[in-house]
Write a protein that holds these residues in place. Sequence first.
Motif, PDB file in Angstrom:
ATOM      1  N   THR A 283      -2.338  23.122   9.705  1.00  0.00           N
ATOM      2  CA  THR A 283      -3.557  22.980  10.529  1.00  0.00           C
ATOM      3  C   THR A 283      -4.717  22.359   9.747  1.00  0.00           C
ATOM      4  OG1 THR A 283      -4.296  25.266  10.082  1.00  0.00           O
ATOM      5  CG2 THR A 283      -2.891  24.919  12.009  1.00  0.00           C
ATOM      6  N   LEU A 284      -4.479  21.199   9.182  1.00  0.00           N
ATOM      7  CA  LEU A 284      -5.496  20.547   8.348  1.00  0.00           C
ATOM      8  C   LEU A 284      -6.691  20.065   9.167  1.00  0.00           C
ATOM      9  CD1 LEU A 284      -3.063  18.498   6.083  1.00  0.00           C
ATOM     10  CD2 LEU A 284      -4.233  20.628   5.518  1.00  0.00           C
ATOM     11  N   LEU A 326       3.662  19.626  12.023  1.00  0.00           N
ATOM     12  CA  LEU A 326       2.324  19.236  12.460  1.00  0.00           C
ATOM     13  C   LEU A 326       1.744  20.285  13.404  1.00  0.00           C
ATOM     14  CD1 LEU A 326       1.212  15.715  13.530  1.00  0.00           C
ATOM     15  CD2 LEU A 326       0.644  17.649  14.989  1.00  0.00           C
ATOM     16  N   GLY A 327       0.520  20.695  13.105  1.00  0.00           N
ATOM     17  CA  GLY A 327      -0.242  21.575  13.978  1.00  0.00           C
ATOM     18  C   GLY A 327      -1.710  21.397  13.653  1.00  0.00           C
ATOM     19  N   THR A 328      -2.555  21.312  14.661  1.00  0.00           N
ATOM     20  CA  THR A 328      -3.955  20.955  14.432  1.00  0.00           C
ATOM     21  C   THR A 328      -4.933  22.103  14.596  1.00  0.00           C
ATOM     22  OG1 THR A 328      -4.256  20.363  16.751  1.00  0.00           O
ATOM     23  CG2 THR A 328      -3.530  18.608  15.246  1.00  0.00           C
ATOM     24  N   ARG A 340      -4.511  12.557  14.334  1.00  0.00           N
ATOM     25  CA  ARG A 340      -5.256  12.391  13.084  1.00  0.00           C
ATOM     26  C   ARG A 340      -4.736  13.337  12.012  1.00  0.00           C
ATOM     27  NH1 ARG A 340     -10.579  12.068  16.813  1.00  0.00           N
ATOM     28  NH2 ARG A 340     -10.308   9.885  17.440  1.00  0.00           N
ATOM     29  N   GLU A 341      -4.033  14.368  12.433  1.00  0.00           N
ATOM     30  CA  GLU A 341      -3.393  15.275  11.475  1.00  0.00           C
ATOM     31  C   GLU A 341      -2.402  14.539  10.592  1.00  0.00           C
ATOM     32  OE1 GLU A 341      -2.644  19.365  10.053  1.00  0.00           O
ATOM     33  OE2 GLU A 341      -4.202  18.543  11.356  1.00  0.00           O
ATOM     34  N   LEU A 342      -1.790  13.466  11.096  1.00  0.00           N
ATOM     35  CA  LEU A 342      -0.807  12.716  10.307  1.00  0.00           C
ATOM     36  C   LEU A 342      -1.434  12.152   9.035  1.00  0.00           C
ATOM     37  CD1 LEU A 342       0.938  10.791  13.217  1.00  0.00           C
ATOM     38  CD2 LEU A 342       1.944  12.650  11.864  1.00  0.00           C
ATOM     39  N   GLU A 343      -2.616  11.561   9.171  1.00  0.00           N
ATOM     40  CA  GLU A 343      -3.285  11.006   7.999  1.00  0.00           C
ATOM     41  C   GLU A 343      -3.610  12.101   6.998  1.00  0.00           C
ATOM     42  OE1 GLU A 343      -7.298   8.489   6.716  1.00  0.00           O
ATOM     43  OE2 GLU A 343      -7.144   9.363   8.724  1.00  0.00           O
TER      44      GLU A 343
END
Length: 429
Positions: A283-284, A326-328, A340-343
């Motif tokens: 969760t960045l 991936l989790g936001t 945008r979590e990918l970056e």
Amino acid sequence: MRQDEHANAPTLLLRNVTVIDGVTPSPAPGRDVLVEGDRIHAIVPTGTLNLPTAASPARLRILEAGGYTLLPGFFDCHVHVSTSPDAARFDTVLAPESLLTLRSVPALSATLDAGITSARDLAGADSGFREALEAGYVHGPALQIALRILSITGGHGDWRTVSGMPLDSGPGAGAVADSPDEFVRATREVVRQGADWVKVAATGGMTSPRRAPESGGLTGPELSAVVTEAARQGVVGVAAHAQGAAGIATAVRAGVRSIEHGYLVDDSTLQDMGERGTYLVPTLSALTRPVSADGPPHLVEQRRRLRETALERLSVALTSGVRVVLGTDAGIAPHGGNLRELELLVRLGLSPAAAIAAGTSVAARMCRLDDEVGSVRAGLRADLVLTDVDPLTDIAALGEPDAIRTVIQGGRVVKDLTSGIGAGRERAA
């Protein structure tokens, strides 16, 4: 989506597309991808598909997709679709439940348009959200749900005043228990209400009313009781909100399926996670959001230092070989900017291909859906996204919603900015 809509979904041919399948690290250029109904029927080198013998209707909708990249539809495995980062907490407490539910409709739509065809809601959405999406009443990603977080008294999910007055009594309100037996009952209750996952508070959190991230949550026996009962009830798994090192370690030893946040994870627990196959959802997007200047200065500074340490520890985690998903925390972070979590994942150490896998095939495997979605493979459900950027060389560009030109969900085009599938470049086979 309703089954009759699957049956009536038109046949699509994406011609001359570059495929990134979410599993293999290298792209496959020059591919024709045929979608029949809600399934991927064939993936072949361009020009080699025998259309007369393909199991397809007499007419195809063809997109000449040279210059485009096709990827699996993405997962966001930590969202709160009924929560808005812009909503004042007091206003939310006073709002009728119907308002909170209807307010989520544009958030769900923005999430799907961003390329998220599947999501896991970890508190707030009840089974009605999932069923409305399945029936096609609402435009949004397919949902797995946890309903609420199970918490000890005074823990991360205990949102009561000192006098005991609940500040949240809606479907996503935390459930408080204080023994293995009580947590077994709480687990059965969320399963009764339709939960796909059981979520627990293994530690406090950065936004807890009274518990710091390093504070304890459920004990080892309590966590083990939840994990055992969840498995007995046949849900997907247990997701542990866990930020402090000790609580993360306890949750991993208890056998949870995923660690949410994992901000202060230590090296020995990373090794344990690798051996057990525990998933990390870092969760960045929520972690890196601006630190609010509200509140006592010493608490603002404490959160700033914690974030710096968390980024250091998560960088170690992402390069340790642990399974990353991936989790936001959208709802805390904004809805609609999910990719945008990918970056951020790449900044902390994943390769672009590994970041894409974290949001597709690895996420599907964590959610036990990898036999249905998560990669571009014949026989799987046609949840796909089409982009005009190269995500392997510019992963940040994929985070802009308009870079997701087309979204296909269950074989149906639900977003199209290409002017192709829905208009000019469509033709009969």
